[in-house]
Design an enzyme around this catalytic site. Structure first.
Site, PDB file in Angstrom:
ATOM      1  N   ASN A 198       0.809  -1.236   0.000  1.00 10.84           N
ATOM      2  CA  ASN A 198       0.000   0.000   0.000  1.00 10.84           C
ATOM      3  C   ASN A 198       0.833   1.272   0.000  1.00 10.84           C
ATOM      4  O   ASN A 198       0.378   2.318  -0.446  1.00 10.84           O
ATOM      5  CB  ASN A 198      -1.037  -0.013   1.132  1.00 10.84           C
ATOM      6  CG  ASN A 198      -0.423  -0.065   2.498  1.00 10.84           C
ATOM      7  OD1 ASN A 198       0.753  -0.434   2.635  1.00 10.84           O
ATOM      8  ND2 ASN A 198      -1.177   0.280   3.513  1.00 10.84           N
ATOM      9  N   GLU A 299       4.357  -3.855  12.490  1.00  8.45           N
ATOM     10  CA  GLU A 299       3.371  -2.792  12.259  1.00  8.45           C
ATOM     11  C   GLU A 299       2.225  -3.474  11.522  1.00  8.45           C
ATOM     12  O   GLU A 299       2.327  -3.763  10.335  1.00  8.45           O
ATOM     13  CB  GLU A 299       4.031  -1.669  11.456  1.00  8.45           C
ATOM     14  CG  GLU A 299       3.338  -0.342  11.638  1.00  8.45           C
ATOM     15  CD  GLU A 299       2.246  -0.158  10.614  1.00  8.45           C
ATOM     16  OE1 GLU A 299       1.083  -0.488  10.953  1.00  8.45           O
ATOM     17  OE2 GLU A 299       2.542   0.287   9.508  1.00  8.45           O
ATOM     18  N   CYS A 333      -3.376   1.326   6.788  1.00 11.24           N
ATOM     19  CA  CYS A 333      -3.719   0.723   8.082  1.00 11.24           C
ATOM     20  C   CYS A 333      -4.186   1.774   9.088  1.00 11.24           C
ATOM     21  O   CYS A 333      -4.705   1.428  10.138  1.00 11.24           O
ATOM     22  CB  CYS A 333      -2.536  -0.074   8.616  1.00 11.24           C
ATOM     23  SG  CYS A 333      -1.019   0.841   8.525  1.00 11.24           S
ATOM     24  N   GLU A 508       8.003   3.338  14.540  1.00 10.67           N
ATOM     25  CA  GLU A 508       8.823   3.689  13.380  1.00 10.67           C
ATOM     26  C   GLU A 508       8.826   5.200  13.197  1.00 10.67           C
ATOM     27  O   GLU A 508       7.904   5.886  13.641  1.00 10.67           O
ATOM     28  CB  GLU A 508       8.276   3.012  12.126  1.00 10.67           C
ATOM     29  CG  GLU A 508       8.398   1.504  12.228  1.00 10.67           C
ATOM     30  CD  GLU A 508       8.120   0.786  10.925  1.00 10.67           C
ATOM     31  OE1 GLU A 508       7.332   1.298  10.105  1.00 10.67           O
ATOM     32  OE2 GLU A 508       8.695  -0.292  10.729  1.00 10.67           O
TER      33      GLU A 508
END
Ligand code: ADP
Length: 529
Positions: A198, A299, A333, A508
């Protein structure tokens, strides 16, 4: 019409590559012979010869694999490339190359590592238009969004180029007179990095920037749908002078992914697994990494609530909802997945949200000017949106707008808004990952928080309110890693990205992101009297 393009373009390109004729520049435009409309879209996609790579990148060189797999444009179905299908042998070679490069890379002074990351960043900026076209071609997102992703992606290299010099240790006051107690921060070693489709570029640099700045070397396994962006990054890393073996890429098909993933998770030379993708795959990798007790960053999926309280500014809430829901056609997400709207503002919000969807969103090919909604990544994704809508409607939800596949093409779906949604419906229980906004009406703040926090994941959460006390209460009580208050977009390189519960482990970006690639070593320096 697009399907007719595939055999000719891929064969021509493959022939050139297999004969070893240098970089796989397309010898003949792959859109030759197509209808004019398709030709212009194809031409826009394929202008970047030197960045157009199809082989793996291991130990500083381009490597073939025993087989190839097709990469397709999700908007047209056209085959864009035949890419090396790396297997266990290539993955092992990449790990070995990364391991062997590790000692020298970690010994490069932090400032010089930063200079190389900065050069890589600069090359991304110089090539930003071609890199963006590559993303739109393989992922389908509108070109403007792809351009935004490249700037965001490059910004991680810039950020970590600067952070490399700020990896500080500590000196701890010792309890003994003859000792000094020191803390060193050292790179964990080889990091294996598995990324999704994505954000084909940014999900790589967010991890790789931090890893390289920390002194780690990496093996990247990009998503099978979007390996071209990862390979283009390898070409630029090479041009930037990143030493051989520091950045390796092993593209592979979905069929090979489990075996390659297992090798990466079990090879004793790999010290760290960093993954972005679905919670289901993350759990597999966690189990596999357990035997060799690797460091892990995960993640994973989200199920973001978007709460609109009675005190909200309804127009701002609608703009936030539009951005947070429909960006990348709902395929991020952190996209809002459940809209919880308080009774007093509910009808106004739903009406204005529907108007905005109809007025502002335009479905089309990502290369067409004005497109805001590209295709979904594949048919499976379309089927999931359909399944969620069918389930909701069968239980009494109303379709306010959209609700079905879009006439533009197979992978396109109408931006959809549902009202009268309840928590018994599938779309409020799992991530849709598509352009569907389901609205649940609620009465009290307690009730909204209970619904929001009932999920077993917790990545992002958003709410709109103008009541300062409520803002503090809700921001503190939402069980998520990231909160947007009166904001629908929250990602930024300098801020920590990550989730709680089954949304993952670690953070992150930001000053915290580099810690994921560092070990703390305590040095007890004795005998000093
Ligand atoms: P999606 O279903 O949206 O593709 P995934 O989590 O399955 O989400 O995929 C994210 C990444 O994980 C991709 O690079 C994919 O190839 C990879 N992947 C999927 N399954 C496995 C697996 N069993 N082992 C290692 N990697 C995997």
């Amino acid at each position: 019409m697009a399907a007719r393009l595939a055999p000719r373009s891929s064969r021509a390109w493959l022939t050139a590559v297999s004969r070893g004729r240098g970089p796989p520049l397309l010898p003949r435009p792959p859109w030759a012979g197509l209808l004019p409309a398709a030709r212009s879209l194809g031409a826009a996609a394929m202008s970047s010869g030197p960045l157009w790579r199809s082989e793996g990148f291991v130990g500083g060189g381009w490597v073939k694999a025993p087989a190839v797999f097709p990469v397709r444009n999700p908007a047209t179905g056209a085959e864009l490339a035949q890419v090396a299908d790396c297997g266990v042998a290539e993955a092992r070679a990449a790990v070995r190359a990364a391991y062997e490069a590790g000692a020298a890379w970690s010994a490069v002074p932090a400032k010089e590592r930063g200079v190389l990351l900065r050069k890589w960043h600069n090359l991304m900026i110089e090539n930003k238009d071609d890199l963006a076209k590559l993303i739109t071609a393989e992922n389908g997102k509108p070109l403007r969004e792809a351009q935004g992703e490249i700037l965001y992606s490059a910004a991680f290299l810039e950020w970590f180029a600067e952070e490399a010099r700020r990896i500080y240790g500590d000196i701890i006051p010792s309890s003994a007179k003859d000792r000094k107690s020191l803390v060193l921060k050292q790179p964990v070693g080889v990091a294996a990095i598995i990324t999704p489709w994505n954000f084909p570029s940014a999900m790589i640099t967010r991890k790789v920037g931090a890893a390289l700045a920390a002194g780690c070397t990496v093996v990247v396994k990009p998503a099978e749908d979007t390996p071209l962006s990862a390979l283009a990054l390898a070409e630029l890393a090479n041009q930037a002078g990143i030493p051989a073996g520091v950045y390796n890429v092993i593209p592979c098909s979905r069929q090979q992914a489990p075996a390659v993933g297992e090798l990466l998770c079990t090879d004793p030379l790999v010290a760290k697994i960093s993954f972005t993708g679905s919670t289901a795959t993350g759990k597999i990798l966690l189990r596999q990494a357990a035997d060799t007790v690797k460091r892990v960053s995960m993640e994973l999926g989200g199920h973001a609530p978007f709460i609109v309280f009675d005190s909200a500014d309804v127009d701002k809430a609608v703009s936030g909802a539009l951005a947070s829901k429909y960006r990348n056609s709902g395929q991020t997400c952190v996209c809002s997945n459940r809209f919880l709207v308080q009774k007093g503002i509910h009808d106004a919000f739903v009406e204005k949200f529907a108007q905005a969807i109809k007025k502002e969103l335009r479905v089309g090919n990502g290369f067409e000017e004005g497109t805001t909604q590209g295709p979904l990544i594949n048919e499976k994704a379309v089927e999931k949106v359909e399944r969620h809508i069918d389930d909701a409607v069968s239980q009494g939800a109303s379709v306010v707008t959209g609700g079905k596949r879009h006439s533009y093409g197979k992978n396109f779906f109408e931006p959809t808004l549902l009202s009268n949604v309840t928590t018994s419906m599938l779309c409020t229980q799992e991530e849709t990952f598509g352009p569907l906004a389901p609205v649940i009406k609620f009465n009290t703040e307690e009730e909204a928080l209970a619904i929001a926090n009932s999920a077993n994941v917790g990545l992002a959460g958003y709410f709109f309110s103008r009541d300062p006390a409520q803002i503090w209460r809700v921001a503190e009580r939402l069980e998520v890693g990231m909160v947007g208050v009166n904001e629908g977009l929250l990602s930024a390189v300098e801020c920590p990205f990550g989730g709680v519960k089954q949304s993952g482990l670690g953070r992150e970006g930001s000053k915290y992101g580099i810690d994921e690639y560092l070990e703390i070593k305590y040095v007890c320096f004795g005998g000093l009297q």
